[in-house]
Each structure stands twice: as structure tokens, then as C-alpha cells.
Scaffold this motif. Sequence first.
Motif, PDB file in Angstrom:
ATOM      1  N   MET A 192       0.848  -1.181   0.000  1.00  0.00           N
ATOM      2  CA  MET A 192       0.000   0.000   0.000  1.00  0.00           C
ATOM      3  C   MET A 192       0.897   1.249   0.000  1.00  0.00           C
ATOM      4  SD  MET A 192      -3.160   0.706   2.444  1.00  0.00           S
ATOM      5  CE  MET A 192      -3.744   2.324   2.736  1.00  0.00           C
ATOM      6  N   GLU A 193       0.583   2.193  -0.869  1.00  0.00           N
ATOM      7  CA  GLU A 193       1.375   3.415  -0.999  1.00  0.00           C
ATOM      8  C   GLU A 193       0.970   4.457   0.045  1.00  0.00           C
ATOM      9  OE1 GLU A 193       2.632   4.184  -5.533  1.00  0.00           O
ATOM     10  OE2 GLU A 193       0.513   4.506  -5.089  1.00  0.00           O
ATOM     11  N   THR A 194       1.956   5.249   0.455  1.00  0.00           N
ATOM     12  CA  THR A 194       1.661   6.371   1.337  1.00  0.00           C
ATOM     13  C   THR A 194       1.077   7.510   0.497  1.00  0.00           C
ATOM     14  OG1 THR A 194       3.810   7.440   1.064  1.00  0.00           O
ATOM     15  CG2 THR A 194       3.622   5.765   2.813  1.00  0.00           C
ATOM     16  N   THR A 195       0.546   8.506   1.170  1.00  0.00           N
ATOM     17  CA  THR A 195      -0.013   9.667   0.476  1.00  0.00           C
ATOM     18  C   THR A 195       1.066  10.339  -0.365  1.00  0.00           C
ATOM     19  OG1 THR A 195      -1.653   9.995   2.203  1.00  0.00           O
ATOM     20  CG2 THR A 195      -1.152  11.888   0.806  1.00  0.00           C
ATOM     21  N   ARG A 196       2.254  10.490   0.184  1.00  0.00           N
ATOM     22  CA  ARG A 196       3.340  11.147  -0.568  1.00  0.00           C
ATOM     23  C   ARG A 196       3.766  10.331  -1.776  1.00  0.00           C
ATOM     24  NH1 ARG A 196       6.308  13.233   4.895  1.00  0.00           N
ATOM     25  NH2 ARG A 196       4.684  14.730   5.385  1.00  0.00           N
ATOM     26  N   GLN A 197       3.757   9.023  -1.652  1.00  0.00           N
ATOM     27  CA  GLN A 197       4.080   8.176  -2.801  1.00  0.00           C
ATOM     28  C   GLN A 197       3.005   8.302  -3.879  1.00  0.00           C
ATOM     29  OE1 GLN A 197       4.407   4.494  -0.621  1.00  0.00           O
ATOM     30  NE2 GLN A 197       6.658   4.529  -0.712  1.00  0.00           N
ATOM     31  N   ARG A 198       1.748   8.409  -3.472  1.00  0.00           N
ATOM     32  CA  ARG A 198       0.657   8.582  -4.450  1.00  0.00           C
ATOM     33  C   ARG A 198       0.764   9.943  -5.132  1.00  0.00           C
ATOM     34  NH1 ARG A 198      -4.383   6.965  -0.877  1.00  0.00           N
ATOM     35  NH2 ARG A 198      -4.364   9.206  -0.912  1.00  0.00           N
ATOM     36  N   ILE A 199       1.126  10.994  -4.378  1.00  0.00           N
ATOM     37  CA  ILE A 199       1.310  12.320  -4.975  1.00  0.00           C
ATOM     38  C   ILE A 199       2.453  12.273  -5.973  1.00  0.00           C
ATOM     39  CG2 ILE A 199       2.114  14.668  -4.490  1.00  0.00           C
ATOM     40  CD1 ILE A 199       0.428  14.547  -1.900  1.00  0.00           C
ATOM     41  N   ALA A 200       3.576  11.675  -5.591  1.00  0.00           N
ATOM     42  CA  ALA A 200       4.726  11.577  -6.496  1.00  0.00           C
ATOM     43  C   ALA A 200       4.363  10.791  -7.756  1.00  0.00           C
ATOM     44  CB  ALA A 200       5.913  10.944  -5.783  1.00  0.00           C
ATOM     45  N   ALA A 201       3.635   9.699  -7.604  1.00  0.00           N
ATOM     46  CA  ALA A 201       3.237   8.893  -8.765  1.00  0.00           C
ATOM     47  C   ALA A 201       2.345   9.703  -9.701  1.00  0.00           C
ATOM     48  CB  ALA A 201       2.519   7.630  -8.305  1.00  0.00           C
ATOM     49  N   THR A 202       1.429  10.477  -9.135  1.00  0.00           N
ATOM     50  CA  THR A 202       0.546  11.318  -9.950  1.00  0.00           C
ATOM     51  C   THR A 202       1.356  12.373 -10.695  1.00  0.00           C
ATOM     52  OG1 THR A 202      -1.280  10.966  -8.403  1.00  0.00           O
ATOM     53  CG2 THR A 202      -1.456  12.852  -9.888  1.00  0.00           C
ATOM     54  N   LEU A 203       2.325  12.980 -10.026  1.00  0.00           N
ATOM     55  CA  LEU A 203       3.134  14.030 -10.666  1.00  0.00           C
ATOM     56  C   LEU A 203       4.082  13.464 -11.721  1.00  0.00           C
ATOM     57  CD1 LEU A 203       3.951  16.338  -7.628  1.00  0.00           C
ATOM     58  CD2 LEU A 203       2.202  16.627  -9.407  1.00  0.00           C
ATOM     59  N   ARG A 204       4.400  12.187 -11.631  1.00  0.00           N
ATOM     60  CA  ARG A 204       5.223  11.558 -12.679  1.00  0.00           C
ATOM     61  C   ARG A 204       4.402  11.363 -13.963  1.00  0.00           C
ATOM     62  NH1 ARG A 204       7.259   8.735  -7.950  1.00  0.00           N
ATOM     63  NH2 ARG A 204       9.460   9.311  -7.707  1.00  0.00           N
ATOM     64  N   GLU A 205       3.078  11.324 -13.825  1.00  0.00           N
ATOM     65  CA  GLU A 205       2.200  11.162 -14.986  1.00  0.00           C
ATOM     66  C   GLU A 205       2.020  12.467 -15.751  1.00  0.00           C
ATOM     67  OE1 GLU A 205      -1.449   9.557 -13.505  1.00  0.00           O
ATOM     68  OE2 GLU A 205      -0.485   7.735 -12.775  1.00  0.00           O
ATOM     69  N   GLY A 206       2.171  13.601 -15.064  1.00  0.00           N
ATOM     70  CA  GLY A 206       1.998  14.897 -15.717  1.00  0.00           C
ATOM     71  C   GLY A 206       1.771  15.983 -14.690  1.00  0.00           C
ATOM     72  N   PRO A 207       1.747  17.244 -15.150  1.00  0.00           N
ATOM     73  CA  PRO A 207       1.587  18.377 -14.231  1.00  0.00           C
ATOM     74  C   PRO A 207       0.223  18.381 -13.547  1.00  0.00           C
ATOM     75  CG  PRO A 207       2.153  19.126 -16.454  1.00  0.00           C
ATOM     76  CD  PRO A 207       1.916  17.662 -16.527  1.00  0.00           C
ATOM     77  N   ALA A 208       0.224  18.886 -12.309  1.00  0.00           N
ATOM     78  CA  ALA A 208      -1.018  19.014 -11.547  1.00  0.00           C
ATOM     79  C   ALA A 208      -0.867  20.135 -10.536  1.00  0.00           C
ATOM     80  CB  ALA A 208      -1.345  17.705 -10.832  1.00  0.00           C
ATOM     81  N   THR A 209      -1.975  20.782 -10.218  1.00  0.00           N
ATOM     82  CA  THR A 209      -1.995  21.786  -9.154  1.00  0.00           C
ATOM     83  C   THR A 209      -2.335  21.084  -7.840  1.00  0.00           C
ATOM     84  OG1 THR A 209      -4.347  22.261  -9.381  1.00  0.00           O
ATOM     85  CG2 THR A 209      -2.826  23.552 -10.775  1.00  0.00           C
ATOM     86  N   ALA A 210      -2.165  21.797  -6.741  1.00  0.00           N
ATOM     87  CA  ALA A 210      -2.520  21.237  -5.438  1.00  0.00           C
ATOM     88  C   ALA A 210      -4.016  20.931  -5.375  1.00  0.00           C
ATOM     89  CB  ALA A 210      -2.110  22.184  -4.323  1.00  0.00           C
ATOM     90  N   SER A 211      -4.829  21.758  -5.994  1.00  0.00           N
ATOM     91  CA  SER A 211      -6.277  21.503  -6.028  1.00  0.00           C
ATOM     92  C   SER A 211      -6.582  20.221  -6.799  1.00  0.00           C
ATOM     93  CB  SER A 211      -7.023  22.671  -6.669  1.00  0.00           C
ATOM     94  OG  SER A 211      -6.925  23.807  -5.883  1.00  0.00           O
ATOM     95  N   ASP A 212      -5.894  20.032  -7.937  1.00  0.00           N
ATOM     96  CA  ASP A 212      -6.079  18.804  -8.720  1.00  0.00           C
ATOM     97  C   ASP A 212      -5.725  17.576  -7.883  1.00  0.00           C
ATOM     98  OD1 ASP A 212      -6.650  20.396 -10.968  1.00  0.00           O
ATOM     99  OD2 ASP A 212      -4.587  20.250 -11.738  1.00  0.00           O
ATOM    100  N   LEU A 213      -4.572  17.654  -7.213  1.00  0.00           N
ATOM    101  CA  LEU A 213      -4.118  16.535  -6.388  1.00  0.00           C
ATOM    102  C   LEU A 213      -5.085  16.286  -5.233  1.00  0.00           C
ATOM    103  CD1 LEU A 213      -0.327  17.409  -6.304  1.00  0.00           C
ATOM    104  CD2 LEU A 213      -1.358  15.429  -7.445  1.00  0.00           C
ATOM    105  N   GLY A 214      -5.529  17.355  -4.593  1.00  0.00           N
ATOM    106  CA  GLY A 214      -6.460  17.216  -3.483  1.00  0.00           C
ATOM    107  C   GLY A 214      -7.754  16.553  -3.906  1.00  0.00           C
ATOM    108  N   GLU A 215      -8.238  16.949  -5.063  1.00  0.00           N
ATOM    109  CA  GLU A 215      -9.484  16.371  -5.571  1.00  0.00           C
ATOM    110  C   GLU A 215      -9.302  14.891  -5.912  1.00  0.00           C
ATOM    111  OE1 GLU A 215     -12.197  17.036  -9.476  1.00  0.00           O
ATOM    112  OE2 GLU A 215     -11.690  18.840  -8.317  1.00  0.00           O
ATOM    113  N   SER A 216      -8.210  14.561  -6.589  1.00  0.00           N
ATOM    114  CA  SER A 216      -8.017  13.167  -7.003  1.00  0.00           C
ATOM    115  C   SER A 216      -7.670  12.245  -5.833  1.00  0.00           C
ATOM    116  CB  SER A 216      -6.956  13.070  -8.098  1.00  0.00           C
ATOM    117  OG  SER A 216      -5.677  13.373  -7.586  1.00  0.00           O
TER     118      SER A 216
END
Length: 94
Positions: free
Chosen positions: A1-25
Motif C-alpha cells: 500500500m502506498e503512502t499519500t506522498r508516494q501517491r502524490i509523487a506517482a501522480t506528478l510523474r504522470e503529468g503536471p497538476a496543481t494542489a487543487s487537482d491533487l487534493g481532488e483526485s
Amino acid sequence: METTRQRIAATLREGPATASDLGESLSLPTPVVYDHLEHVSRSIDDDDGDERFLVAPPECRDCGFDGFDDPVNEPSRCPECRSERIAEPAFVIR
């Protein structure tokens, strides 16, 4: 199971995102995302790998000012024109 920071990093490796985008997803409040982004940026920058944590700084939608002193933060007002119309910074890991 991934930590929140690992999930954020994985999302940012897929492409750019704002904090609002990350918070929503990830179902997190935006201020919490900014706290995590600080740690993610440090861990990426401290790592000797080829990855870089990149930030497109916030920008005033009225005057275009983008010289904010802390790009990993959402400013509430432009220091140049005092507008509150600030575009969020975007983050990506490349």
C-alpha cells in the motif's frame, strides 16, 4: 500500500497538476497537499536519481507577476497589483 506522498509523487510523474487537482483526485484538503508537496520536493531533490521536482510558479491573472518568493505555496494576493486573482502553481516530476 502506498503512502499519500508516494501517491502524490506517482501522480506528478504522470503529468503536471496543481494542489487543487491533487487534493481532488486523492480526497485531501488543498493545505494538506501543500504540506506533502514540500516533503515530496525535498525527497526528490535529495535523491541522487535523474528525477527533478519542477514548479510552474503561481501567476497573477491581472498583471502577470510570477516572482513569488515561495513557489510551493498558494499566495493569497499579488505583491505588485494586490489582485487576489492568482493562478495556482503547477507541479511535475520529470
